[in-house]
Scaffold this motif. Structure first.
Motif, PDB file in Angstrom:
ATOM      1  N   ILE A  90       0.844  -1.205   0.000  1.00 52.50           N
ATOM      2  CA  ILE A  90       0.000   0.000   0.000  1.00 52.50           C
ATOM      3  C   ILE A  90       0.876   1.251   0.000  1.00 52.50           C
ATOM      4  CG2 ILE A  90      -1.721   1.296   1.321  1.00 52.50           C
ATOM      5  CD1 ILE A  90      -2.791  -1.334   2.340  1.00 52.50           C
ATOM      6  N   LEU A  91       1.931   1.237   0.805  1.00 49.62           N
ATOM      7  CA  LEU A  91       2.816   2.395   0.840  1.00 49.62           C
ATOM      8  C   LEU A  91       3.494   2.630  -0.507  1.00 49.62           C
ATOM      9  CD1 LEU A  91       4.470   1.891   4.349  1.00 49.62           C
ATOM     10  CD2 LEU A  91       2.781   3.607   3.712  1.00 49.62           C
ATOM     11  N   GLN A  92       3.785   1.554  -1.220  1.00 45.01           N
ATOM     12  CA  GLN A  92       4.470   1.687  -2.505  1.00 45.01           C
ATOM     13  C   GLN A  92       3.512   2.048  -3.636  1.00 45.01           C
ATOM     14  OE1 GLN A  92       6.328  -2.171  -2.744  1.00 45.01           O
ATOM     15  NE2 GLN A  92       8.265  -1.426  -1.903  1.00 45.01           N
ATOM     16  N   ASP A  93       2.352   1.352  -3.684  1.00 45.57           N
ATOM     17  CA  ASP A  93       1.468   1.463  -4.849  1.00 45.57           C
ATOM     18  C   ASP A  93       0.165   2.203  -4.570  1.00 45.57           C
ATOM     19  OD1 ASP A  93       3.395  -0.126  -6.084  1.00 45.57           O
ATOM     20  OD2 ASP A  93       2.355  -1.982  -5.531  1.00 45.57           O
ATOM     21  N   GLY A  94      -0.232   2.291  -3.309  1.00 52.14           N
ATOM     22  CA  GLY A  94      -1.487   2.959  -2.983  1.00 52.14           C
ATOM     23  C   GLY A  94      -2.715   2.115  -3.234  1.00 52.14           C
ATOM     24  N   TRP A  95      -2.566   0.794  -3.414  1.00 48.83           N
ATOM     25  CA  TRP A  95      -3.731  -0.058  -3.631  1.00 48.83           C
ATOM     26  C   TRP A  95      -3.556  -1.386  -2.905  1.00 48.83           C
ATOM     27  CZ3 TRP A  95      -3.123  -4.831  -5.871  1.00 48.83           C
ATOM     28  CH2 TRP A  95      -1.947  -5.054  -6.576  1.00 48.83           C
ATOM     29  N   PHE A  96      -4.686  -2.089  -2.722  1.00 48.14           N
ATOM     30  CA  PHE A  96      -4.689  -3.390  -2.062  1.00 48.14           C
ATOM     31  C   PHE A  96      -5.947  -4.129  -2.505  1.00 48.14           C
ATOM     32  CE2 PHE A  96      -7.100  -0.496   0.525  1.00 48.14           C
ATOM     33  CZ  PHE A  96      -8.179  -1.243   0.959  1.00 48.14           C
ATOM     34  N   GLU A  97      -6.089  -5.366  -2.065  1.00 45.81           N
ATOM     35  CA  GLU A  97      -7.279  -6.165  -2.328  1.00 45.81           C
ATOM     36  C   GLU A  97      -7.855  -6.627  -1.002  1.00 45.81           C
ATOM     37  OE1 GLU A  97      -6.274  -9.388  -4.840  1.00 45.81           O
ATOM     38  OE2 GLU A  97      -5.867  -8.153  -6.609  1.00 45.81           O
ATOM     39  N   ARG A  98      -9.189  -6.644  -0.924  1.00 46.41           N
ATOM     40  CA  ARG A  98      -9.827  -7.203   0.259  1.00 46.41           C
ATOM     41  C   ARG A  98      -9.572  -8.709   0.318  1.00 46.41           C
ATOM     42  NH1 ARG A  98     -15.927  -4.679  -0.104  1.00 46.41           N
ATOM     43  NH2 ARG A  98     -15.413  -2.483   0.319  1.00 46.41           N
ATOM     44  N   ILE A  99      -9.696  -9.275   1.504  1.00 52.96           N
ATOM     45  CA  ILE A  99      -9.577 -10.722   1.656  1.00 52.96           C
ATOM     46  C   ILE A  99     -10.723 -11.366   0.872  1.00 52.96           C
ATOM     47  CG2 ILE A  99      -9.469 -12.635   3.275  1.00 52.96           C
ATOM     48  CD1 ILE A  99      -7.213 -10.559   3.490  1.00 52.96           C
ATOM     49  N   GLY A 100     -10.368 -12.257  -0.044  1.00 52.48           N
ATOM     50  CA  GLY A 100     -11.376 -12.905  -0.872  1.00 52.48           C
ATOM     51  C   GLY A 100     -11.760 -12.107  -2.094  1.00 52.48           C
ATOM     52  N   GLY A 101     -11.159 -10.929  -2.283  1.00 52.79           N
ATOM     53  CA  GLY A 101     -11.471 -10.094  -3.439  1.00 52.79           C
ATOM     54  C   GLY A 101     -10.508 -10.353  -4.584  1.00 52.79           C
ATOM     55  N   ASN A 102     -10.908  -9.902  -5.760  1.00 50.46           N
ATOM     56  CA  ASN A 102     -10.052 -10.096  -6.936  1.00 50.46           C
ATOM     57  C   ASN A 102      -9.902  -8.822  -7.754  1.00 50.46           C
ATOM     58  OD1 ASN A 102     -12.586  -9.892  -8.038  1.00 50.46           O
ATOM     59  ND2 ASN A 102     -12.722 -12.043  -8.676  1.00 50.46           N
ATOM     60  N   HIS A 103     -10.186  -7.686  -7.151  1.00 49.07           N
ATOM     61  CA  HIS A 103      -9.979  -6.425  -7.850  1.00 49.07           C
ATOM     62  C   HIS A 103      -9.297  -5.431  -6.914  1.00 49.07           C
ATOM     63  CE1 HIS A 103     -13.828  -5.793  -5.754  1.00 49.07           C
ATOM     64  NE2 HIS A 103     -13.489  -4.515  -5.730  1.00 49.07           N
ATOM     65  N   PRO A 104      -8.389  -4.627  -7.447  1.00 54.44           N
ATOM     66  CA  PRO A 104      -7.641  -3.695  -6.592  1.00 54.44           C
ATOM     67  C   PRO A 104      -8.509  -2.525  -6.127  1.00 54.44           C
ATOM     68  CG  PRO A 104      -7.040  -3.362  -8.872  1.00 54.44           C
ATOM     69  CD  PRO A 104      -7.946  -4.551  -8.857  1.00 54.44           C
ATOM     70  N   ILE A 105      -8.206  -2.043  -4.950  1.00 54.21           N
ATOM     71  CA  ILE A 105      -8.892  -0.886  -4.368  1.00 54.21           C
ATOM     72  C   ILE A 105      -7.843   0.178  -4.106  1.00 54.21           C
ATOM     73  CG2 ILE A 105     -10.229  -0.022  -2.415  1.00 54.21           C
ATOM     74  CD1 ILE A 105     -11.346  -2.838  -2.063  1.00 54.21           C
ATOM     75  N   ASN A 106      -8.048   1.355  -4.670  1.00 52.60           N
ATOM     76  CA  ASN A 106      -7.110   2.465  -4.472  1.00 52.60           C
ATOM     77  C   ASN A 106      -7.575   3.338  -3.313  1.00 52.60           C
ATOM     78  OD1 ASN A 106      -5.119   2.338  -6.808  1.00 52.60           O
ATOM     79  ND2 ASN A 106      -7.071   2.166  -7.862  1.00 52.60           N
TER      80      ASN A 106
END
Length: 521
Positions: free
Chosen positions: A311-327
């Protein structure tokens, strides 16, 4: 309606112009008096849930001394009949028994000397009130006056609805103010907001660094012992940043079970694991546009450290069980009392995450290193305790302050606040029992030697054998002299004596050993 267009526009203007319904009613009454023999206008609100009709406003075109009854209680049957009549949406003379229900007659503003017209007021299709127009004594309303009243019902109903909403807002504001006062009382404060005491003394250099870094978005790492006020500084950084209007959320990384860390920080999708019955936003999504304060960052498991680094590097992550990035747009402020730099070579903290977080470290000094702040902190906490416990406001004396300065404060500012609360309670409004709260001896109390229980020999009389307390006191004093008065840490007396620092401090208090006496300037 066209023949009443001009007066209708004037009534709409008055109905929407005034905040107070009484002002609108007075102006509308004066306006209508130019077109009909009006003495006064009365607007009453129907409170069906309370089975009552309440006077909302009165506009007097004639005698202003006539006051209608403020509230009329109704039986359930009367209220049902009143609501049923209002649904007919018909203006009628009050004296016309064929058109007016007895329940409506029971709500008559007062015993009028002139004719009375009554019309129902609706809000979103539901009966909300009644409009009464009372004629001057000896006068009667004509059919055209009934038609005029009919077109005036809508703007007056809107004015009544606005007045109702205004009263609801006032009630909510009063409830919120009451909750605020209650919260302030529980917190022992006069105003909400974070108070940083010592910002112009012991914390001056810290606050200078806070002011320097706050406008930027770089991560901040707050380093310091437990209880030094790192959360207050994190909030100060947030308030001085461009994110001040956004959320600031604190997460204690050490208080979340390891198996729930990912779910709490990053959220999860429905069905991601047993018990995930619905999707849930994590702390990062909730802090979007604001600041996320990661307290006790040193307790974060290695797996969660990897995701935090992404997150610190890219500003995005995925929820547990998710398959799409969240910014997300989140500023990280982290804090710890651990030595993260020492944890890196041990493999307990990721080196790359350390470099990311330590862009701008701020070292928060312990209370023992900012003793100039102790007097004002003590007064602040004494005032807070008085407010919180409903006691007289008592300030610490010079003797009290001397005791507080002498103490080592392993729990820092948090412990000082607890001690002042305890002192206020022990004093029961008569004094601050600082010495009892600290569990220490008086400043000028000398430790008395323990009486000897055995018969001394002549040799022992010439050279007394020391008591256990005296021997322990001498041993502790020797350790303090060797460590320059330092109690804890790798070079402290506790490490030298192989004893827990808190245990050592307890024994020092019991024996009257003052660590400050061994501090070299």
């Amino acid at each position: 309606m066209d023949k009443f267009r001009e007066i209708l526009l004037d009534v709409w203007r008055e109905a929407c112009r005034h905040i107070e319904l009484d002002d609108a009613a007075a102006n509308i009454a004066a306006m209508l008096a130019r077109h009909m023999p009006l003495d006064r206008l009365v607007i009453r609100r129907i409170e069906s849930t309370r089975a009552a009709v309440v006077t909302a406003a009165v506009g007097a075109a004639g005698d202003p001394q006539v006051e209608p009854e403020p509230r009329i209680e109704c039986s359930p049957e009367q209220m049902d009949a009143l609501v049923a009549w209002c649904r007919r949406r018909q203006v009628a003379h009050l004296a016309d028994a064929a058109l007016v229900s007895p329940a409506v007659s029971a709500t008559l503003p007062s015993t009028p000397e002139g004719d009375v017209l009554v019309g129902p007021l609706h809000n979103h299709g539901e009966p909300a009130g009644l409009l009464f127009l009372v004629a001057k004594a000896g006068h009667a309303f004509e059919p055209r006056h009934e038609a005029m009243t009919d077109v005036l019902l809508e703007p007056i109903a809107v004015a009544l609805d606005n007045d109702h909403r205004l009263r609801e807002i006032d009630a909510l504001r009063e409830a919120a103010e009451a909750d605020r006062r209650s919260l302030l009382s529980r917190l022992g404060r006069k105003e909400l907001g974070d108070v940083i005491i010592g910002d112009d003394a012991g914390l001056r250099s810290v606050m200078e660094r806070v002011a320097m870094v706050a406008p930027s978005d770089v991560p901040v790492l707050l380093l310091g012992e437990t209880g030094t006020g790192k959360e207050l500084l994190a909030r100060a950084i947030h308030r001085r940043s461009r994110r001040a209007n956004g959320p600031v959320i604190r997460v204690n990384c050490g208080a979340i079970p390891p198996e729930l860390i990912d779910s709490q920080l990053f959220g999860h999708e429905r069905g991601a694991f047993t018990g995930a019955v619905e999707a849930r936003k994590g702390w990062f999504e909730r802090a979007d546009g604001g600041t996320l304060f990661l307290d006790e960052i040193g307790e974060l498991p290695l797996a969660a450290q990897v995701r935090l680094l992404r997150i610190l590097q890219d500003g995005w992550f995925e929820r547990i069980g998710g398959n799409h990035p969240i910014n997300v747009d989140v500023r990280i402020v982290a804090a710890t009392h651990r030595d993260l730099a020492a944890m890196v070579p041990e493999g307990r903290f990721r080196e790359d995450l350390w470099y990311r977080l330590a862009v701008f470290p701020i070292l928060v000094p312990p209370l023992r290193d900012r003793i100039q702040d102790i007097p004002i902190l003590a007064r602040h906490f004494a005032e807070r305790a008085a407010t919180r416990f409903g006691l007289p406001a008592l300030m610490p004396s010079e003797r009290d302050v001397a005791l507080l300065i002498q103490y080592a404060w392993p729990g820092n500012v948090r412990e000082l606040g607890t001690v002042m609360d305890r002192a206020a309670l022990l004093g029961n409004g008569r004094r601050l029992e600082i010495a009892k709260a600290l569990g220490v001896m008086s400043l000028d109390a000398a430790p008395s030697p323990r009486p000897q229980a055995h018969h001394s020999t002549p040799a022992e009389t010439a050279s007394p054998f020391p008591s256990l307390d005296n021997a322990m006191r001498a041993h502790i004093e020797a350790a303090l002299a060797r460590t320059n008065g330092r109690v804890e840490g790798p070079n402290g007396a506790a490490a030298l004596l192989d004893i827990n620092p808190n245990t050592l401090r307890a024994r020092m208090r019991k024996l009257g050993v003052r660590w400050r006496a061994y501090r070299k300037p």
